[in-house]
Design an enzyme around this catalytic site. Structure first.
Site, PDB file in Angstrom:
ATOM      1  N   SER A 124      44.252  40.634  37.010  1.00 38.05           N
ATOM      2  CA  SER A 124      43.733  40.298  38.337  1.00 38.05           C
ATOM      3  C   SER A 124      43.295  38.849  38.383  1.00 38.05           C
ATOM      4  CB  SER A 124      42.528  41.201  38.616  1.00 38.05           C
ATOM      5  OG  SER A 124      41.809  40.760  39.729  1.00 38.05           O
ATOM      6  N   TYR A 148      33.950  44.860  36.236  1.00 38.74           N
ATOM      7  CA  TYR A 148      35.379  45.104  36.459  1.00 38.74           C
ATOM      8  C   TYR A 148      36.211  43.947  35.883  1.00 38.74           C
ATOM      9  CZ  TYR A 148      39.860  45.039  38.880  1.00 38.74           C
ATOM     10  OH  TYR A 148      41.205  44.946  39.151  1.00 38.74           O
ATOM     11  N   LYS A 152      39.080  43.601  32.590  1.00 38.73           N
ATOM     12  CA  LYS A 152      40.423  43.004  32.617  1.00 38.73           C
ATOM     13  C   LYS A 152      40.552  41.950  31.510  1.00 38.73           C
ATOM     14  CE  LYS A 152      42.224  45.424  35.912  1.00 38.73           C
ATOM     15  NZ  LYS A 152      43.237  46.439  35.602  1.00 38.73           N
TER      16      LYS A 152
HETATM   17  P1  NAD Z   1      44.576  52.463  42.840  1.00 38.90           P
HETATM   18  O1  NAD Z   1      43.208  52.980  42.602  1.00 38.90           O
HETATM   19  O2  NAD Z   1      45.195  52.729  44.172  1.00 38.90           O
HETATM   20  O3  NAD Z   1      45.580  52.996  41.716  1.00 38.90           O
HETATM   21  C1  NAD Z   1      45.168  53.211  40.390  1.00 38.90           C
HETATM   22  C2  NAD Z   1      45.654  54.586  39.992  1.00 38.90           C
HETATM   23  O4  NAD Z   1      45.285  54.835  38.649  1.00 38.90           O
HETATM   24  C3  NAD Z   1      45.041  55.713  40.847  1.00 38.90           C
HETATM   25  O5  NAD Z   1      46.079  56.537  41.320  1.00 38.90           O
HETATM   26  C4  NAD Z   1      44.138  56.476  39.865  1.00 38.90           C
HETATM   27  O6  NAD Z   1      44.100  57.854  40.157  1.00 38.90           O
HETATM   28  C5  NAD Z   1      44.803  56.174  38.554  1.00 38.90           C
HETATM   29  N1  NAD Z   1      43.938  56.212  37.375  1.00 38.90           N
HETATM   30  C6  NAD Z   1      42.740  55.613  37.186  1.00 38.90           C
HETATM   31  N2  NAD Z   1      42.307  55.828  35.921  1.00 38.90           N
HETATM   32  C7  NAD Z   1      43.252  56.589  35.315  1.00 38.90           C
HETATM   33  C8  NAD Z   1      43.403  57.123  34.015  1.00 38.90           C
HETATM   34  N3  NAD Z   1      42.468  56.955  33.067  1.00 38.90           N
HETATM   35  N4  NAD Z   1      44.507  57.829  33.730  1.00 38.90           N
HETATM   36  C9  NAD Z   1      45.477  58.025  34.667  1.00 38.90           C
HETATM   37  N5  NAD Z   1      45.397  57.527  35.918  1.00 38.90           N
HETATM   38  C10 NAD Z   1      44.297  56.822  36.228  1.00 38.90           C
HETATM   39  O7  NAD Z   1      44.549  50.891  42.535  1.00 38.90           O
HETATM   40  P2  NAD Z   1      45.682  49.795  42.792  1.00 38.90           P
HETATM   41  O8  NAD Z   1      45.207  48.892  43.869  1.00 38.90           O
HETATM   42  O9  NAD Z   1      47.016  50.425  42.882  1.00 38.90           O
HETATM   43  O10 NAD Z   1      45.540  48.982  41.433  1.00 38.90           O
HETATM   44  C11 NAD Z   1      46.439  49.180  40.358  1.00 38.90           C
HETATM   45  C12 NAD Z   1      46.067  48.227  39.231  1.00 38.90           C
HETATM   46  O11 NAD Z   1      46.099  46.888  39.721  1.00 38.90           O
HETATM   47  C13 NAD Z   1      44.665  48.439  38.662  1.00 38.90           C
HETATM   48  O12 NAD Z   1      44.732  48.219  37.268  1.00 38.90           O
HETATM   49  C14 NAD Z   1      43.847  47.361  39.334  1.00 38.90           C
HETATM   50  O13 NAD Z   1      42.739  46.986  38.549  1.00 38.90           O
HETATM   51  C15 NAD Z   1      44.877  46.251  39.433  1.00 38.90           C
HETATM   52  N6  NAD Z   1      44.611  45.283  40.501  1.00 38.90           N
HETATM   53  C16 NAD Z   1      44.447  45.717  41.792  1.00 38.90           C
HETATM   54  C17 NAD Z   1      44.198  44.790  42.788  1.00 38.90           C
HETATM   55  C18 NAD Z   1      43.951  45.247  44.212  1.00 38.90           C
HETATM   56  O14 NAD Z   1      43.301  44.521  44.962  1.00 38.90           O
HETATM   57  N7  NAD Z   1      44.475  46.387  44.647  1.00 38.90           N
HETATM   58  C19 NAD Z   1      44.137  43.428  42.489  1.00 38.90           C
HETATM   59  C20 NAD Z   1      44.312  43.026  41.161  1.00 38.90           C
HETATM   60  C21 NAD Z   1      44.558  43.971  40.172  1.00 38.90           C
HETATM   61  C1  WQD Z   2      38.586  39.217  50.767  1.00 39.43           C
HETATM   62  C2  WQD Z   2      37.746  38.298  51.641  1.00 39.43           C
HETATM   63  C3  WQD Z   2      35.385  38.782  51.583  1.00 39.43           C
HETATM   64  C4  WQD Z   2      35.577  42.695  53.446  1.00 39.43           C
HETATM   65  C5  WQD Z   2      38.786  41.850  45.401  1.00 39.43           C
HETATM   66  C6  WQD Z   2      38.396  41.912  43.953  1.00 39.43           C
HETATM   67  C7  WQD Z   2      39.452  41.264  43.110  1.00 39.43           C
HETATM   68  C8  WQD Z   2      40.833  41.858  43.394  1.00 39.43           C
HETATM   69  C9  WQD Z   2      41.133  41.805  44.845  1.00 39.43           C
HETATM   70  C10 WQD Z   2      41.215  43.715  41.931  1.00 39.43           C
HETATM   71  C11 WQD Z   2      36.449  37.866  50.963  1.00 39.43           C
HETATM   72  C12 WQD Z   2      35.954  39.031  52.973  1.00 39.43           C
HETATM   73  C13 WQD Z   2      35.904  41.472  52.910  1.00 39.43           C
HETATM   74  C14 WQD Z   2      34.877  42.741  54.676  1.00 39.43           C
HETATM   75  C15 WQD Z   2      34.902  40.339  54.769  1.00 39.43           C
HETATM   76  N1  WQD Z   2      40.890  43.243  43.058  1.00 39.43           N
HETATM   77  N2  WQD Z   2      35.581  40.316  53.558  1.00 39.43           N
HETATM   78  N3  WQD Z   2      34.583  41.552  55.304  1.00 39.43           N
HETATM   79  O1  WQD Z   2      36.784  40.110  47.082  1.00 39.43           O
HETATM   80  O2  WQD Z   2      38.813  38.596  47.258  1.00 39.43           O
HETATM   81  O3  WQD Z   2      38.888  40.506  45.770  1.00 39.43           O
HETATM   82  O4  WQD Z   2      40.078  42.455  45.578  1.00 39.43           O
HETATM   83  O5  WQD Z   2      41.460  43.114  40.915  1.00 39.43           O
HETATM   84  O6  WQD Z   2      39.090  41.490  41.799  1.00 39.43           O
HETATM   85  O7  WQD Z   2      37.172  41.218  43.805  1.00 39.43           O
HETATM   86  O8  WQD Z   2      38.931  40.918  48.187  1.00 39.43           O
HETATM   87  O9  WQD Z   2      39.502  42.096  50.240  1.00 39.43           O
HETATM   88  O10 WQD Z   2      37.194  42.436  49.246  1.00 39.43           O
HETATM   89  O11 WQD Z   2      37.747  40.271  50.287  1.00 39.43           O
HETATM   90  O12 WQD Z   2      34.617  39.298  55.358  1.00 39.43           O
HETATM   91  O13 WQD Z   2      34.527  43.816  55.193  1.00 39.43           O
HETATM   92  O14 WQD Z   2      37.354  39.042  52.811  1.00 39.43           O
HETATM   93  O15 WQD Z   2      34.122  38.203  51.687  1.00 39.43           O
HETATM   94  O16 WQD Z   2      36.197  36.544  51.370  1.00 39.43           O
HETATM   95  P1  WQD Z   2      38.241  39.949  47.081  1.00 39.43           P
HETATM   96  P2  WQD Z   2      38.350  41.534  49.499  1.00 39.43           P
END
Ligand code: NAD
Ligand code: WQD
Length: 338
Positions: A124, A148, A152
């Site tokens: 991330s 979190y 990572k």
């Molecule tokens: P999500 O929660 O929709 O999907 C994650 C899935 O993993 C879920 O279906 C959950 O049930 C499953 N899961 C969790 N722990 C588990 C375990 N121990 N065994 C088996 N399944 C398990 O999240 P997402 O947005 O699809 O994110 C996927 C990956 O990408 C995650 O590793 C997250 O940290 C990373 N990521 C997400 C974002 C984002 O903003 N969505 C940004 C950067 C990184």
């Molecule tokens: C985006 C912008 C908020 C909600 C998070 C995790 C990051 C990654 C992506 C997993 C920010 C603003 C938000 C609201 C708002 N995830 N906001 N009103 O914080 O950039 O990143 O998701 O790895 O680790 O931290 O994403 O979508 O929460 O926010 O104004 O109700 O929107 O302040 O500027 P963020 P976000």
């Protein structure tokens, strides 16, 4: 041969599974459904194959992962499975370390036990914390600013350490802010409870489930005062995973790659674009900054283009239009699919 997708019932996993299937790969989903549902698995099957295998298991259970590897002749793995809420991680750090690090150890141990060497790991942009300068490159300093993010960084380090002394080849993909949905509207982000991310929250306001969007701060040092992020279409992200698996056949070791567009948008710009796409005003109120938020971050996507031959192509309007289609068709998420 097939690709094992842990967390395959989740937001990014479902979209990636569909694109992997289209690329000609056999796909196996593994998920414990802790943040997803059987309906999501069924939706993937309807977009791919009714027989697409799904293993309900904890990715930390190396024996269960090992059985899946053997049963489906797995030769590559994408490890999405993790908990992903920043705020929840502050409240429950042990659960986050246990699940996110434990599942990574379980998956890697099973891969080593069964001679599987190609791994794509979900990292991330949170690993950059508050960046000293933008855009961020893969060599920008990393720092954890919440549990979190720390999980990572720990996983990145442990995968690098293992890759250094084993046959394991790893792509650490650092996603920026994934939004959007499959153009069919059949799969999309399905947060449990009230969303914390901007676009899911905004869409639930637009569909009438929530009253108004709080804009967290308009006093940042940015052109319009609101914070800037690099939003990326989940289908572009899915394409990036196919490119990463392809690139792993030529790369050895452990490599970190940014998956972003290279362009940042402010919160107010996203709200304005969504208003245009949806065709109706979105009630908003500017409130104070959210604790822990960074002012601005976007990716330098140059290295991804070089090493993966991949570049994001979809616009912010396309992200919002696709997210809106999913939200309209499924106002309360996958449970509408019954
Ligand atoms: P999500 O929660 O929709 O999907 C994650 C899935 O993993 C879920 O279906 C959950 O049930 C499953 N899961 C969790 N722990 C588990 C375990 N121990 N065994 C088996 N399944 C398990 O999240 P997402 O947005 O699809 O994110 C996927 C990956 O990408 C995650 O590793 C997250 O940290 C990373 N990521 C997400 C974002 C984002 O903003 N969505 C940004 C950067 C990184
Ligand atoms: C985006 C912008 C908020 C909600 C998070 C995790 C990051 C990654 C992506 C997993 C920010 C603003 C938000 C609201 C708002 N995830 N906001 N009103 O914080 O950039 O990143 O998701 O790895 O680790 O931290 O994403 O979508 O929460 O926010 O104004 O109700 O929107 O302040 O500027 P963020 P976000």
């Amino acid at each position: 041969m097939s690709v094992l997708v842990t967390g395959g019932a989740g937001f990014i996993g479902t979209h990636t599974a569909v694109v992997l299937h289209e690329s000609g790969r056999d796909v196996v989903l593994l998920d414990d459904l802790s943040n997803s549902s059987n309906e999501a698995v069924n939706a993937v099957r309807s977009l791919t194959s009714p027989d697409l295998p799904f293993v309900e298991a904890d990715a930390a259970d190396q024996a269960a992962v090992g059985r899946a590897i053997v049963e489906y002749d797995v030769d590559e793995v994408i490890h999405f499975a993790a908990y992903k809420s920043v705020s929840e991680s502050v409240e429950k750090p042990l659960a986050y370390y246990s699940n996110n690090v434990g599942s990574t150890i379980g998956v890697v141990q099973a891969m080593i036990d069964h001679g599987v060497s190609r791994l794509v790991f979900s990292s991330s942009c949170t690993v950059y914390g508050e960046p000293d300068e933008v855009p961020v490159t893969e060599t920008s300093p990393t720092r954890a600013v919440n549990p979190y993010g720390a999980t990572k960084l720990v996983c990145e380090q442990l995968l690098a350490d293992i890759a250094a002394v084993s046959a394991l080849d790893v792509m650490l993909l650092r996603y920026f802010n994934p939004v959007g949905a499959h153009p069919s509207g059949d799969i999309g982000e399905d947060p449990s409870g009230v969303p914390t991310n901007l676009v899911p929250f905004l869409m639930q306001v637009a569909v009438g489930r929530l009253d108004r969007l709080n804009v967290f701060g308009d006093d940042y040092n940015t052109p319009d005062g609101s914070a800037i992020r690099d939003y990326i279409h989940v289908m572009d992200l899915a394409d990036g995973h196919v490119a990463a698996l392809d690139a792993l056949t030529a790369n050895t070791g452990c490599v970190a790659v940014n998956l972003g567009t290279g362009k940042g948008y402010s919160v107010l710009e996203v709200v304005a674009a969504a208003t245009e796409v949806i065709g109706a005003p979105i009630p908003t109120e500017v409130v104070g900054r959210r604790a822990g938020d960074v002012e601005q971050i976007w990716a330098d996507p140059t290295y991804a283009a070089e090493i993966l031959g991949w570049r994001a192509t979809r616009s912010l309007n396309e992200m919002l239009a696709d997210h809106w289609r999913w939200q309209q068709q499924h106002p309360t998420g996958h449970k509408d699919s019954n």
